[in-house]
Design a protein around this motif. Structure first.
Motif, mmCIF file in Angstrom:
data_model
loop_
_atom_site.group_PDB
_atom_site.id
_atom_site.type_symbol
_atom_site.label_atom_id
_atom_site.label_comp_id
_atom_site.label_asym_id
_atom_site.label_seq_id
_atom_site.Cartn_x
_atom_site.Cartn_y
_atom_site.Cartn_z
ATOM 1 N N ASP A 251 -12.907 -1.492 6.729
ATOM 2 C CA ASP A 251 -12.440 -0.313 5.999
ATOM 3 C C ASP A 251 -11.707 -0.660 4.707
ATOM 4 N N GLY A 252 -11.785 -1.931 4.291
ATOM 5 C CA GLY A 252 -11.117 -2.342 3.061
ATOM 6 C C GLY A 252 -9.637 -2.635 3.222
ATOM 7 N N LYS A 253 -9.150 -2.658 4.469
ATOM 8 C CA LYS A 253 -7.730 -2.905 4.703
ATOM 9 C C LYS A 253 -7.375 -4.344 4.350
ATOM 10 N N ASN A 254 -6.220 -4.509 3.707
ATOM 11 C CA ASN A 254 -5.765 -5.822 3.280
ATOM 12 C C ASN A 254 -5.052 -6.521 4.443
ATOM 13 N N LEU A 255 -4.516 -7.726 4.185
ATOM 14 C CA LEU A 255 -3.776 -8.472 5.198
ATOM 15 C C LEU A 255 -2.449 -7.816 5.533
ATOM 16 N N MET A 256 -1.997 -6.870 4.695
ATOM 17 C CA MET A 256 -0.711 -6.222 4.902
ATOM 18 C C MET A 256 -0.805 -4.750 4.545
ATOM 19 N N SER A 257 0.173 -3.999 4.986
ATOM 20 C CA SER A 257 0.265 -2.593 4.617
ATOM 21 C C SER A 257 0.739 -2.477 3.175
ATOM 22 N N GLU A 258 0.517 -1.320 2.558
ATOM 23 C CA GLU A 258 0.883 -1.139 1.162
ATOM 24 C C GLU A 258 2.388 -1.190 0.949
ATOM 25 N N ASP A 259 3.159 -0.875 1.997
ATOM 26 C CA ASP A 259 4.613 -0.905 1.841
ATOM 27 C C ASP A 259 5.209 -2.284 2.118
ATOM 28 N N GLY A 260 4.369 -3.276 2.434
ATOM 29 C CA GLY A 260 4.841 -4.636 2.609
ATOM 30 C C GLY A 260 5.623 -4.892 3.880
#
Length: 465
Positions: A251-260
């Motif tokens: 789904d394009g999710k990165n290694l972390m959430s956008e809020d870090g």
């Protein structure tokens, strides 16, 4: 107490980061002629700067003096070019004198910033990694820039909207802008066209998928050279692994959430990505075993010891000047999707300084990142131009006509996302890199390594939930 703990972690963060993020992307011509031209430009810039400095000092009088800390994490004449930007600004703004202070690489710079802050004499403006934005915010080292942008009205909106989204994305903390893109890069694939021909591969068709990468790398491997090289040392592995994780994400999710505040290390897709690295070494035997150093890869590539390498666009100038063979560049080969990690440094303004100093620092940032200067900075240093308007200039058009390999960086940016960026980034980077390396040397399986990394990271990030 918690703030001081977070502040003291910054030094380690930058020590780890500096090895992995040598930013930039290009050069001006080819071979020795290019190197000679860059040296001539540097000498000319230095001479012009010395003359302009003298004029500035004569006219400084009671001007407001700002201190500007900046790192240089690539070779060449970047320090002289920074000084020229400052001198040009000072000449156009006689009521302000920006005094540049070269502070080493990224980790040296943040150590000196930390020391200056603790001593009550912070720099007014500085360049630090974009990945440090959460730390800069949580420790109070940098101020949000939204009020400056709002005060500029429509001009401020146009200024911010002109920055490439792939770089602007990692300027935010909790919806506020904390930094402005300056010396930025992404990671790409370099390949030796001569070795492609020897292996019976089309030199104009680099691998586009993981499957093709493994197939090509096997065909390119012999007793003289490996097919592919990936840096797996601490401080570098997390940058490249961000790209592979994004490429394999459903789904394009990165290694972390956008809020870090949350990491997603041990998803099935990320385990598969790490297993692919292990397979390149152990199953396909097309990549050197063990931990390969980031700084060694370009040398190995130029020596013909490896046919393809994953590396920063910042090595474009080095490779373009020194390759004795025809080389090409390409997107990082994808899997479920095309993706790549961004990296590099942004402008920050120190928190707590007087309003007139902050206003002057903001004026300098806008000057240094103006369209023509951002374009020229890209050509002179190799960093990727950060603003869309740069690519409409004759400077950039002529540059890409001379060095078409450099255009890959810009073309790949729409598919790029920030590298691993969290609160307490120092510790999180160490955790991921240590466990990746444990898998690489055979002490853990890919699943065990990322499970352990996830557990350790959750303990560290618990303070920020």
């Amino acid at each position: 107490m918690k703030k001081m703990k977070h502040l003291s972690a910054i030094t380690l963060a930058m020590i780890m980061a500096a090895a992995g993020v040598l930013t930039g992307c290009g050069g001006n011509s080819t071979g020795a002629a290019k190197a000679e031209q860059k040296e001539t430009n540097a000498e000319s810039a230095s001479a012009d700067t010395d003359s302009a400095k003298a004029e500035t000092q004569e006219n400084a009088g009671d001007a407001l003096r700002l201190t500007f800390y900046y790192p240089v994490n690539v070779g060449g004449s970047a320090a002289q070019l920074i000084e020229k930007i400052c001198t040009d600004f000072n000449l156009e703004n006689p009521d302000i004198v920006v005094e540049p202070v070269y502070t080493g690489n990224y980790d040296d710079t943040v150590t000196k910033i930390q020391t200056a802050v603790q001593g009550g004499t912070p720099p007014d403006v500085f360049v630090s990694l974009a990945t440090q934005r959460f730390t800069m915010s949580s420790t109070g080292m940098a101020m949000p820039l939204d009020d400056f942008i709002a005060a500029d009205g429509e001009e401020g909106k146009a200024f911010i909207s002109d920055f490439l989204p792939g770089f602007m994305e990692d300027s935010y903390v909790d919806g506020k802008i904390y930094s402005i893109p300056f010396q930025r890069s992404t990671e790409i694939l370099y390949y030796n066209k001569d070795l492609f021909k020897e292996a019976g591969l089309d030199p104009e068709k680099p691998p586009r998928t993981w499957e093709e990468l493994a197939d090509y790398a096997v065909k390119l491997t012999n007793s003289d050279h490996y097919g592919v090289g990936i840096a797996l040392n601490s401080g570098s592995a997390q940058w490249t692994f961000t790209g592979f994780a994004l490429q394999n994400s459903k789904d394009g999710k990165n290694l972390m959430s956008e809020d870090g505040k949350t990491v997603y290390f041990n998803t099935p897709e990320n385990v598969e990505a790490l297993q692919f690295w292990l397979d390149l070494q152990n199953k396909y035997k097309c990549m050197a075993e063990g931990i390969v150093q980031w700084t060694d890869l370009p040398t190995q590539f130029l020596a013909g010891e490896v046919a393809m390498i994953y590396h920063t666009t910042g090595n474009m100038a080095n490779i373009n000047s020194n390759a004795k063979f025809e080389f090409g560049t390409a997107f990082m080969p994808g899997h479920a999707r095309d993706a790549a990690p961004t990296g590099g440094g942004n402008f920050y303004i120190s928190n707590g300084i007087a309003k007139e100093r902050a206003d002057a620092a903001w004026k300098f940032i806008k000057f240094a990142t103006s369209t023509e200067r951002a374009a020229q900075w890209s050509l002179d240093t190799g960093y990727v131009a950060t603003r869309q308007s740069c690519y409409d200039t004759d400077l950039m058009k002529d540059y890409y006509a001379k060095v078409p390999q450099a255009s890959i960086a810009y073309e790949q940016l729409p598919y790029a996302k920030p590298e691993l960026t969290t609160y307490n980034a120092a510790e999180i980077w160490r955790i991921l890199n240590d466990n990746i390396q444990a898998a690489v040397v055979g002490d853990m399986t890919a699943q065990e390594a990322l499970d352990q990394a996830q557990e350790e990271a959750e303990e560290v990030l618990a303070d920020f939930q």
